[in-house]
Scaffold this motif. Structure first.
Motif, PDB file in Angstrom:
ATOM      1  N   SER A 184       0.979  -1.177   0.088  1.00  0.00           N
ATOM      2  CA  SER A 184      -0.044  -0.018   0.013  1.00  0.00           C
ATOM      3  C   SER A 184       0.763   1.250   0.085  1.00  0.00           C
ATOM      4  N   ALA A 185       2.026   1.279   0.905  1.00  0.00           N
ATOM      5  CA  ALA A 185       2.905   2.100   0.915  1.00  0.00           C
ATOM      6  C   ALA A 185       3.397   2.583  -0.610  1.00  0.00           C
ATOM      7  N   PHE A 186       4.020   1.589  -1.274  1.00  0.00           N
ATOM      8  CA  PHE A 186       4.427   1.814  -2.567  1.00  0.00           C
ATOM      9  C   PHE A 186       3.616   2.134  -3.779  1.00  0.00           C
ATOM     10  N   ASP A 187       2.235   1.932  -3.377  1.00  0.00           N
ATOM     11  CA  ASP A 187       1.384   2.380  -4.461  1.00  0.00           C
ATOM     12  C   ASP A 187       1.257   3.871  -4.473  1.00  0.00           C
ATOM     13  N   THR A 188       1.740   4.574  -3.491  1.00  0.00           N
ATOM     14  CA  THR A 188       1.731   6.027  -3.444  1.00  0.00           C
ATOM     15  C   THR A 188       2.850   6.692  -3.685  1.00  0.00           C
ATOM     16  N   ALA A 189       3.909   5.777  -3.941  1.00  0.00           N
ATOM     17  CA  ALA A 189       5.294   6.350  -4.233  1.00  0.00           C
ATOM     18  C   ALA A 189       5.249   6.988  -5.709  1.00  0.00           C
ATOM     19  N   SER A 190       6.258   8.016  -5.645  1.00  0.00           N
ATOM     20  CA  SER A 190       6.250   8.827  -7.030  1.00  0.00           C
ATOM     21  C   SER A 190       7.657   8.492  -7.398  1.00  0.00           C
ATOM     22  N   ALA A 191       8.609   7.464  -6.843  1.00  0.00           N
ATOM     23  CA  ALA A 191       9.932   7.225  -7.225  1.00  0.00           C
ATOM     24  C   ALA A 191      10.353   5.901  -6.959  1.00  0.00           C
ATOM     25  N   PRO A 192      11.384   5.249  -7.519  1.00  0.00           N
ATOM     26  CA  PRO A 192      11.599   3.881  -7.094  1.00  0.00           C
ATOM     27  C   PRO A 192      12.553   3.943  -5.679  1.00  0.00           C
ATOM     28  N   ALA A 193      12.415   2.743  -4.914  1.00  0.00           N
ATOM     29  CA  ALA A 193      13.091   2.520  -3.879  1.00  0.00           C
ATOM     30  C   ALA A 193      14.632   2.696  -4.051  1.00  0.00           C
ATOM     31  N   SER A 194      15.403   2.982  -3.313  1.00  0.00           N
ATOM     32  CA  SER A 194      16.966   3.369  -3.536  1.00  0.00           C
ATOM     33  C   SER A 194      17.602   2.469  -2.202  1.00  0.00           C
ATOM     34  N   ASN A 195      16.736   2.329  -1.006  1.00  0.00           N
ATOM     35  CA  ASN A 195      17.302   1.719  -0.167  1.00  0.00           C
ATOM     36  C   ASN A 195      16.314   1.101   0.911  1.00  0.00           C
ATOM     37  N   VAL A 196      16.196  -0.103   1.115  1.00  0.00           N
ATOM     38  CA  VAL A 196      15.563  -0.714   2.207  1.00  0.00           C
ATOM     39  C   VAL A 196      15.965  -1.297   3.086  1.00  0.00           C
ATOM     40  N   VAL A 197      15.787  -1.415   4.519  1.00  0.00           N
ATOM     41  CA  VAL A 197      16.359  -2.033   5.669  1.00  0.00           C
ATOM     42  C   VAL A 197      15.148  -2.755   6.444  1.00  0.00           C
ATOM     43  N   VAL A 198      15.224  -4.131   6.701  1.00  0.00           N
ATOM     44  CA  VAL A 198      14.302  -4.670   7.789  1.00  0.00           C
ATOM     45  C   VAL A 198      15.120  -4.630   8.887  1.00  0.00           C
ATOM     46  N   ARG A 199      14.443  -4.222  10.093  1.00  0.00           N
ATOM     47  CA  ARG A 199      14.936  -4.390  11.460  1.00  0.00           C
ATOM     48  C   ARG A 199      14.245  -5.413  12.325  1.00  0.00           C
ATOM     49  N   GLY A 200      15.012  -6.251  13.017  1.00  0.00           N
ATOM     50  CA  GLY A 200      14.534  -7.255  13.573  1.00  0.00           C
ATOM     51  C   GLY A 200      15.570  -8.025  13.990  1.00  0.00           C
ATOM     52  N   ASN A 201      15.193  -9.556  14.261  1.00  0.00           N
ATOM     53  CA  ASN A 201      15.971 -10.460  14.841  1.00  0.00           C
ATOM     54  C   ASN A 201      16.524 -11.027  13.343  1.00  0.00           C
ATOM     55  N   PRO A 202      17.943 -11.031  12.935  1.00  0.00           N
ATOM     56  CA  PRO A 202      18.367 -11.430  11.828  1.00  0.00           C
ATOM     57  C   PRO A 202      17.978 -13.038  11.643  1.00  0.00           C
ATOM     58  N   VAL A 203      17.923 -13.717  12.865  1.00  0.00           N
ATOM     59  CA  VAL A 203      17.812 -15.255  12.461  1.00  0.00           C
ATOM     60  C   VAL A 203      16.332 -15.509  12.108  1.00  0.00           C
ATOM     61  N   ASP A 204      15.329 -14.387  12.505  1.00  0.00           N
ATOM     62  CA  ASP A 204      13.982 -15.133  12.357  1.00  0.00           C
ATOM     63  C   ASP A 204      13.682 -15.354  11.056  1.00  0.00           C
ATOM     64  N   PRO A 205      13.210 -16.322  10.637  1.00  0.00           N
ATOM     65  CA  PRO A 205      12.768 -16.556   9.368  1.00  0.00           C
ATOM     66  C   PRO A 205      11.943 -15.861   8.632  1.00  0.00           C
ATOM     67  N   SER A 206      10.999 -15.168   9.620  1.00  0.00           N
ATOM     68  CA  SER A 206       9.929 -14.383   8.923  1.00  0.00           C
ATOM     69  C   SER A 206      10.652 -12.974   8.482  1.00  0.00           C
ATOM     70  N   ALA A 207      11.570 -12.489   9.390  1.00  0.00           N
ATOM     71  CA  ALA A 207      12.263 -11.279   8.778  1.00  0.00           C
ATOM     72  C   ALA A 207      13.132 -11.653   7.886  1.00  0.00           C
ATOM     73  N   GLN A 208      13.761 -12.722   7.665  1.00  0.00           N
ATOM     74  CA  GLN A 208      14.557 -13.082   6.275  1.00  0.00           C
ATOM     75  C   GLN A 208      13.345 -13.291   5.275  1.00  0.00           C
ATOM     76  N   LEU A 209      12.217 -13.703   5.330  1.00  0.00           N
ATOM     77  CA  LEU A 209      11.453 -13.792   4.069  1.00  0.00           C
ATOM     78  C   LEU A 209      10.847 -12.477   3.901  1.00  0.00           C
ATOM     79  N   LEU A 210      10.772 -11.739   4.772  1.00  0.00           N
ATOM     80  CA  LEU A 210      10.034 -10.218   4.313  1.00  0.00           C
ATOM     81  C   LEU A 210      11.380  -9.466   3.422  1.00  0.00           C
ATOM     82  N   ALA A 211      12.633  -9.754   4.128  1.00  0.00           N
ATOM     83  CA  ALA A 211      13.594  -9.088   3.329  1.00  0.00           C
ATOM     84  C   ALA A 211      13.906  -9.769   1.930  1.00  0.00           C
TER      85      ALA A 211
END
Length: 324
Positions: A184-211
């Motif tokens: 939904s957030a990307f639907d309103t964006a007017s430019a492409p993403a240049s950098n994205v970071v997921v913050r959380g537990n690096p060994v959590d499989p859900s965090a890894q899959l989201l990334a």
């Protein structure tokens, strides 16, 4: 409910037919057969989840409990129910003792609803190789949950190595609200993403899959940065035009922050296993976004191009233990 002690597969099939005649059930109303592999200690949790899912999907539930394969004499105990604690549909609970547990398909196959897709769900530990379990070979869809394994991050990598189209994992289903909010957030964006970071537990499989999902969708590397908590805490997106968006999970609320704008707050409740299972049962085709996300996490290429049909590989846990 019909309870059968030290019975046979034929007697279970007959008991199910008798229950259906008594209750007036019609097979044509069943959307699928759900085969659940579990351990006795997890029975209450699985029954609660199945009851929730069954209330939303007309299905036949077959619960398989493999008990003590070293028992000298094979035995089958069964419960056959129409309605009741496992939801409004048909359910069969099979407790298999001794070597019969290694041939669960011999009892399960005759109980499948005719002309209906089959979904296999391992609530307990998933086989390292799903083709070792015939219950996964004949299933059209296969649901695992690596978070219950001893090393979830390693198990997620194994799921990629063993992947076939039709596989999915509940740690992927966990992040559906995150994916919906980010889309939904990307639907309103007017430019492409240049950098994205997921913050959380690096060994959590859900965090890894989201990334992994973000990496596969955006074509850029998305890391998981360590943050407080066991799971995903936030996602930060920087756009090429200088704008940024931050989404944070704060006490079961999703807070969307954009510079110069009022924060947007939406409910973000923790979902039950039953709700997530019901979501997975809504789609019975291959989940290609999951395959792409898993590929990005593991470095395995073209997961969705693999053969969807597995061939059973005989595997005797007792012999494997001796060889090990």
């Amino acid at each position: 409910m019909t309870t059968l002690w030290d019975t046979t597969g034929t007697a279970v099939v007959q008991a199910l037919a008798a229950e259906r005649r008594t209750g007036g059930a019609v097979t044509s109303g069943l959307a699928l057969t759900l085969v659940v592999v579990l351990e006795e200690k997890d029975t209450a949790d699985v029954e609660a989840a199945v009851a929730t899912a069954a209330s939303k999907h007309p299905m036949r539930v077959i619960m398989v409990l493999r008990k003590n394969i070293d028992a000298p004499v094979p035995r089958l105990d069964a419960e056959v129910t129409l309605g009741g604690r496992l939801g409004p549909g048909e359910s069969v609970v099979l407790r298999m003792f001794g070597r019969l547990a290694l041939h669960a398909e011999s009892v399960t196959l005759p109980l499948l609803a005719p002309d209906a897709p089959v979904v296999a769900w391992w609530y307990s530990e998933t086989p390292q190789i799903i083709a070792h379990d015939p219950l996964g070979v004949f299933a059209d869809r296969r649901i695992t949950n690596v978070i219950r394994d001893e090393d979830p991050a390693a198990s997620l990598q194994q799921r990629a190595r063993d992947y076939a189209p039709g596989d999915t994992d509940l740690t992927w289903t966990v992040i559906t609200p995150w994916r919906a909010a980010l889309a939904s957030a990307f639907d309103t964006a007017s430019a492409p993403a240049s950098n994205v970071v997921v913050r959380g537990n690096p060994v959590d499989p859900s965090a890894q899959l989201l990334a992994g999902w973000l990496s596969s969708r955006l074509g850029i590397y998305v890391p998981v940065e360590k943050a407080e908590g066991k799971y995903i805490s936030s996602v930060v997106v920087d756009f090429a035009d200088g704008h940024s968006v931050q989404m944070s999970n704060e006490g079961y609320k999703l807070v969307l922050r954009r510079p110069g704008q009022v924060d947007s707050i939406a409910p973000f409740p923790q979902r039950t296993t039953g709700d997530m299972l019901a979501e997975e049962l809504r789609r019975l085709d291959a989940d290609q976004p999951y395959g792409e996300a898993l590929g990005a996490v593991s470095g395995q290429r073209n997961l969705n191009s693999r053969n969807a049909v597995r061939t059973h590989i005989w595997h005797d846990p007792a012999l494997a233990a001796q060889e090990g």
